[in-house]
Design a protein around this motif. Structure first.
Motif, mmCIF file in Angstrom:
data_model
loop_
_atom_site.group_PDB
_atom_site.id
_atom_site.type_symbol
_atom_site.label_atom_id
_atom_site.label_comp_id
_atom_site.label_asym_id
_atom_site.label_seq_id
_atom_site.Cartn_x
_atom_site.Cartn_y
_atom_site.Cartn_z
ATOM 1 N N UNK A 151 -8.767 -41.540 14.144
ATOM 2 C CA UNK A 151 -9.567 -41.042 13.035
ATOM 3 C C UNK A 151 -8.768 -41.175 11.747
ATOM 4 N N UNK A 152 -9.464 -41.517 10.669
ATOM 5 C CA UNK A 152 -8.850 -41.534 9.350
ATOM 6 C C UNK A 152 -9.711 -40.646 8.445
ATOM 7 N N UNK A 153 -9.043 -39.765 7.678
ATOM 8 C CA UNK A 153 -9.745 -38.798 6.830
ATOM 9 C C UNK A 153 -9.309 -39.005 5.379
ATOM 10 N N UNK A 154 -10.300 -39.069 4.485
ATOM 11 C CA UNK A 154 -10.019 -39.203 3.054
ATOM 12 C C UNK A 154 -10.553 -37.975 2.316
ATOM 13 N N UNK A 155 -9.819 -37.531 1.298
ATOM 14 C CA UNK A 155 -10.312 -36.495 0.388
ATOM 15 C C UNK A 155 -10.875 -37.210 -0.841
ATOM 16 N N UNK A 156 -12.170 -37.021 -1.092
ATOM 17 C CA UNK A 156 -12.842 -37.776 -2.163
ATOM 18 C C UNK A 156 -13.446 -36.820 -3.184
ATOM 19 N N UNK A 157 -13.201 -37.127 -4.435
ATOM 20 C CA UNK A 157 -13.873 -36.438 -5.540
ATOM 21 C C UNK A 157 -15.157 -37.219 -5.816
ATOM 22 N N UNK A 158 -16.270 -36.672 -5.353
ATOM 23 C CA UNK A 158 -17.515 -37.447 -5.448
ATOM 24 C C UNK A 158 -18.061 -37.506 -6.866
ATOM 25 N N UNK A 159 -17.638 -36.561 -7.703
ATOM 26 C CA UNK A 159 -18.073 -36.619 -9.110
ATOM 27 C C UNK A 159 -17.372 -37.769 -9.826
ATOM 28 N N UNK A 160 -16.058 -37.861 -9.636
ATOM 29 C CA UNK A 160 -15.273 -38.917 -10.282
ATOM 30 C C UNK A 160 -15.218 -40.196 -9.455
ATOM 31 N N UNK A 161 -15.759 -40.145 -8.239
ATOM 32 C CA UNK A 161 -15.690 -41.276 -7.297
ATOM 33 C C UNK A 161 -14.243 -41.751 -7.147
ATOM 34 N N UNK A 199 -6.660 -38.209 -1.552
ATOM 35 C CA UNK A 199 -5.648 -38.138 -0.498
ATOM 36 C C UNK A 199 -6.202 -38.790 0.759
ATOM 37 N N UNK A 200 -5.290 -39.116 1.702
ATOM 38 C CA UNK A 200 -5.704 -39.764 2.948
ATOM 39 C C UNK A 200 -4.768 -39.342 4.075
ATOM 40 N N UNK A 201 -5.320 -39.264 5.281
ATOM 41 C CA UNK A 201 -4.483 -38.918 6.432
ATOM 42 C C UNK A 201 -3.600 -40.084 6.851
ATOM 43 N N UNK A 202 -3.979 -41.306 6.477
ATOM 44 C CA UNK A 202 -3.184 -42.493 6.806
ATOM 45 C C UNK A 202 -3.332 -43.491 5.663
ATOM 46 N N UNK A 203 -2.248 -43.703 4.926
ATOM 47 C CA UNK A 203 -2.302 -44.549 3.735
ATOM 48 C C UNK A 203 -2.578 -46.015 4.042
ATOM 49 N N UNK A 204 -2.432 -46.416 5.294
ATOM 50 C CA UNK A 204 -2.664 -47.824 5.654
ATOM 51 C C UNK A 204 -4.147 -48.193 5.567
ATOM 52 N N UNK A 205 -5.007 -47.194 5.611
ATOM 53 C CA UNK A 205 -6.449 -47.447 5.619
ATOM 54 C C UNK A 205 -7.032 -47.076 4.257
ATOM 55 N N UNK A 206 -7.443 -48.097 3.534
ATOM 56 C CA UNK A 206 -8.028 -47.892 2.211
ATOM 57 C C UNK A 206 -9.515 -47.573 2.351
ATOM 58 N N UNK A 207 -9.949 -46.584 1.598
ATOM 59 C CA UNK A 207 -11.347 -46.160 1.669
ATOM 60 C C UNK A 207 -12.262 -47.297 1.235
ATOM 61 N N UNK A 208 -13.153 -47.706 2.128
ATOM 62 C CA UNK A 208 -14.094 -48.786 1.839
ATOM 63 C C UNK A 208 -15.289 -48.643 2.778
ATOM 64 N N UNK A 209 -16.420 -48.301 2.231
ATOM 65 C CA UNK A 209 -17.607 -48.080 3.065
ATOM 66 C C UNK A 209 -18.107 -49.361 3.715
ATOM 67 N N UNK A 210 -17.794 -50.503 3.135
ATOM 68 C CA UNK A 210 -18.212 -51.772 3.733
ATOM 69 C C UNK A 210 -17.383 -52.112 4.969
ATOM 70 N N UNK A 211 -16.189 -51.532 5.042
ATOM 71 C CA UNK A 211 -15.288 -51.817 6.161
ATOM 72 C C UNK A 211 -15.348 -50.710 7.206
ATOM 73 N N UNK A 212 -15.304 -49.476 6.736
ATOM 74 C CA UNK A 212 -15.265 -48.328 7.651
ATOM 75 C C UNK A 212 -16.539 -47.505 7.499
ATOM 76 N N UNK A 213 -17.200 -47.304 8.583
ATOM 77 C CA UNK A 213 -18.400 -46.477 8.573
ATOM 78 C C UNK A 213 -17.986 -44.999 8.505
ATOM 79 N N UNK A 214 -18.608 -44.272 7.586
ATOM 80 C CA UNK A 214 -18.311 -42.838 7.446
ATOM 81 C C UNK A 214 -19.122 -42.087 8.500
#
Length: 575
Positions: free
Chosen positions: A226-236, A240-255
Motif C-alpha cells: 500500500x502507498x498512502x499520500x497526504x493531499x491538500x485537495x484545495x491546493x491540489x 507527504x507520502x508513505x513511500x517517496x518512490x511512488x509519485x502520486x498519479x491517478x493515471x498510474x495508480x488507482x485510488x
C-alpha cells in the motif's frame, strides 16, 4: 434382433452416463473455480479492510496529537475560570499549567484568547490577549492576525448552532490546518465565556508528525502493498507520502480509498492505493497453483471419461461386427457344404450316370471345397495373428519376379471374372526382405477386394515402382470406391463399409486386416487412396534391402549362388 436391440439400449445408457459425467465434472469445476475466486476476493478484501482500519487509526493518532494537553479540561469548573478572569485578568494556576504545556508543544506557535465580551477582530478598541509562556499569563496585543480572527469566527458560529443541546464544557473546532480553536462553555447558563485559539505549525505537523507516522505505520510499499499520500485537495498539492518512490498519479495508480481526518484538517485527505502486497501476491500465487492443478485434474478426468466411452463404443462396434461376422460366416460355411452334400448324395445314389453330368458335379464339389478351404485358411490366418503365431520366413527377393509369377498364375481367373489385368514394373528394382507366401496372401486379398467392389468398369492395374529407399506395389481398380471417413477403418477386423453394394457382396471384414498385419510383419506399410465412384488404389511399400542405391547390381552376389543360397543369406548384412 434382440441382441442388437440390447446393444442399442446399452449405447443409449452409455451416452446418458457420459453426459451426466460431463455435466457433473463441469459443475464441480465451476463450483471449485467460484470457491477459489471467492476465497481470493475475501482474502484481498480482508487485507483491504485491515489497511482501511490502519488508515482510520492513523487519523485518530494525528487527532490525539492535538488534544494531548486538554484531556482533563472537561473536569474543570468553567464558572471558576470565568470568575478568575473577570477578577484578575488571568486564569487559575492549574489551567495556566495546561496552557503552558500546550505552548511548549512544537505543534503550536501561539495561543490567543478572546473573551466573549470582546470583539477585537471587528473593533480595534476591543482587547485581544496572547499567552506569554515566560510570564505564564495573557497579555494584550495591538495587532490581531487574520488567521486568528478566522479561527474565532469559525468557533463562534459552530458553538452558536449547537449550544442549546450541547453537553460538554468545551468545543474544539479547526480552521483547516491553520489553527485549533477551543470554546469554553458555561453549561448552566448556556453561554460561551471565551475562545482560545492555538495557531498550528504547519511544517512541524506535516514533517514531524504526519510524514513520520505514515512511514512508520505503512512502511515500504514493496513489503506492505500500500502507498498512502497526504493531499491538500484545495491546493491540489501532495504534502507527504508513505513511500517517496511512488509519485502520486491517478493515471498510474488507482485510488482505492480516501480517508478524511475526523472533524479536523478539512482541506487535507489521505489517498491510498493498494498495490500487490505479499498477502495478495501469495493469494494470487495460490489461486494460480490451484487453478493449474484443477485444470490438470479436469483434463485427466475428461480424458478418462472420453477414453472409457470411446473404448466402450469400440467394444460395442466390435461386438456388433463379430455378431454380424458369425451370422455371415455361418451362412458362408453352410452354402458350400450344402452344395457338396447335394452333389455327393446324387452321385452316391447312382442317379447320375452320364459322364458329362458326373464331371459337372465333380467340378461343383471341387470349386466349393476350394472356396471352403479359402474361408478356413482366412480364419486360421486371423487366429494366428491374434495369437502371435504367424510364421515369418523372410528372404531377399526381387518383387518383380514374385509379382510376375502371381500375375501369370491368377490372370486366367481374373479374366474369367470379366476383368482386364494390367501389370507394369520399373526396371532394376532393388531386393527386399519378404516372405513370398505372405506376399501372395496380400495380393490375393487386394485382388479379391477389387473384384468384389467393381460393379461397372472392370479393370485392375498392378504397378511396381521404386520410391526413394522403398519398393512400392500398387493395386488399383476403377470400382465403386469409398468415402474418406471410412478409409481409416477398413483395416480393422470385421469392419465392412455399410452400403447397398456391401449388403449384396459376400465378405467377412477380415481380408484387409490380414493384409495390414502381413505387410507390417514384413516391415512394410500400406495406404489407400479412394474416391467414391472412381475406384481405389492400395499401395504397399517395402524397404529396399540396400538403401541409397539407385540400382541393384546382381553381380554383388557370387555368380554360382543358387536361389536357395540367396534365401539363406543373413539379412543383417543388407540393413
Amino acid at each position: 434382433m434382440p441382441f442388437f436391440n440390447k446393444m442399442r439400449k446399452l449405447n443409449s445408457v452409455r451416452w446418458l452416463f457420459l453426459s451426466l459425467g460431463i455435466v457433473a465434472v463441469l459443475a464441480l469445476t465451476a463450483m471449485n473455480i467460484y470457491s477459489l475466486y471467492a476465497l481470493r476476493e475475501s482474502t484481498i478484501e480482508a487485507a483491504k479492510d485491515n489497511k482501511k482500519s490502519q488508515l482510520d487509526e492513523f487519523t485518530f493518532q494525528v487527532r490525539h496529537q492535538f488534544g494531548g494537553p486538554f484531556r482533563e479540561l472537561r473536569k474543570l469548573d468553567i464558572e471558576k475560570l470565568e470568575s478568575s478572569w473577570n477578577v484578575s485578568g488571568n486564569f487559575p494556576a492549574h489551567f495556566i499549567d495546561v496552557l503552558g504545556k500546550a505552548s511548549e508543544d512544537p505543534l503550536y506557535d501561539d495561543i490567543y484568547y478572546n473573551p466573549s465580551d470582546s470583539d477585537a477582530c471587528y473593533d480595534d478598541t476591543q482587547p485581544l490577549y496572547k499567552f506569554d509562556p515566560e510570564l505564564k499569563m495573557f497579555t494584550m496585543v495591538d495587532e490581531v492576525p487574520d488567521l486568528v480572527c478566522d479561527g474565532f469566527g469559525i468557533s463562534n458560529s459552530r458553538v452558536k448552532a449547537l449550544i442549546d443541546e450541547y453537553r460538554f464544557n468545551n468545543k474544539v473546532t479547526f480552521d483547516a490546518h491553520r489553527s485549533m480553536n477551543l470554546a469554553l462553555i458555561n453549561l448552566d447558563d448556556k453561554v460561551v465565556i471565551g475562545h482560545l485559539n492555538f495557531t498550528i505549525n504547519r511544517d512541524y505537523l506535516i514533517n514531524e508528525i504526519i510524514d513520520k507516522k505514515l512511514k512508520e505505520q505503512f512502511g515500504p510499499t514493496d513489503k506492505t502493498g500500500i502507498v498512502v499520500w497526504l493531499r491538500d485537495w484545495i491546493q491540489d498539492d501532495i504534502l507527504s507520502s508513505s513511500d517517496e518512490q511512488y509519485t502520486y498519479n491517478r493515471d498510474v495508480y488507482e485510488i482505492d480509498m480516501r480517508q478524511r481526518f475526523p472533524e479536523m484538517l478539512e482541506n487535507w485527505i489521505l489517498h491510498a492505493s493498494f498495490l500487490q502486497s505479499p498477502t495478495v501476491a501469495a493469494t494470487n500465487a495460490s489461486l494460480t497453483r490451484n487453478l493449474i492443478v484443477l485444470g490438470f485434474a479436469v483434463i485427466v478426468l475428461f480424458g478418462a471419461l472420453v477414453f472409457m466411452f470411446i473404448n466402450a463404443q469400440r467394444e460395442r462396434e466390435l461386438a456388433q461386427r463379430q455378431a454380424g461376422f458369425l451370422a455371415n460366416i455361418t451362412h458362408e460355411l453352410k452354402t458350400p457344404l450344402a452344395v457338396m452334400q447335394a452333389a455327393g448324395e446324387n452321385i452316391s445314389d447312382g442317379r447320375v450316370k452320364d459322364g458329362q453330368r458326373l464331371k459337372s458335379y465333380g467340378e461343383h464339389i471341387y470349386n466349393e471345397s476350394v472356396r471352403l478351404r479359402k474361408m478356413i485358411e482366412k480364419l486360421l490366418d486371423v487366429a494366428k495373428v491374434d495369437s502371435g503365431q504367424t510364421v515369418l520366413e523372410q528372404a531377399p527377393h526381387q518383387l518383380d519376379d514374385l509379382v510376375t509369377d502371381f500375375v501369370k498364375s491368377n490372370k486366367q481367373y481374373i479374366q474369367s471374372k470379366g476383368f482386364d489385368l494390367n501389370f507394369d514394373s520399373d526396371s532394376d528394382l532393388p531386393l527386399v526382405m519378404i516372405d513370398p507366401d505372405h506376399l501372395e496372401t496380400i495380393l490375393n486379398n487386394l485382388i479379391e477386394n477389387a473384384i468384389k467392389y467393381s460393379s461397372d468398369t472392370k479393370q485392375i492395374d498392378i504397378q511396381l515402382t521404386k520410391n526413394s529407399d522403398d519398393v512400392e506395389i500398387s493395386v488399383a481398380d476403377k470400382g465403386d470406391g469409398m468415402a474418406k471417413k471410412v478409409q481409416k477403418l477398413i483395416f480393422e477386423k470385421f469392419y465392412r463399409v455399410e452400403n447397398s453394394l456391401t449388403a449384396k457382396t459376400k465378405g467377412h471384414g477380415l481380408g484387409l486386416a490380414i493384409v495390414k498385419n502381413m505387410v507390417e510383419l514384413n516391415g512394410g506399410t500400406i495406404r489407400v487412396e479412394s474416391t467414391e465412384g472412381k475406384g481405389s488404389t492400395f499401395t504397399v511399400s517395402f524397404p529396399a534391402l540396400i538403401k541409397g542405391q539407385d540400382q541393384y547390381e546382381p553381380t554383388s552376389f557370387a555368380p554360382q549362388s543358387t536361389d536357395s543360397e540367396i534365401k539363406n543369406i543373413d539379412s543383417k548384412q543388407y540393413v
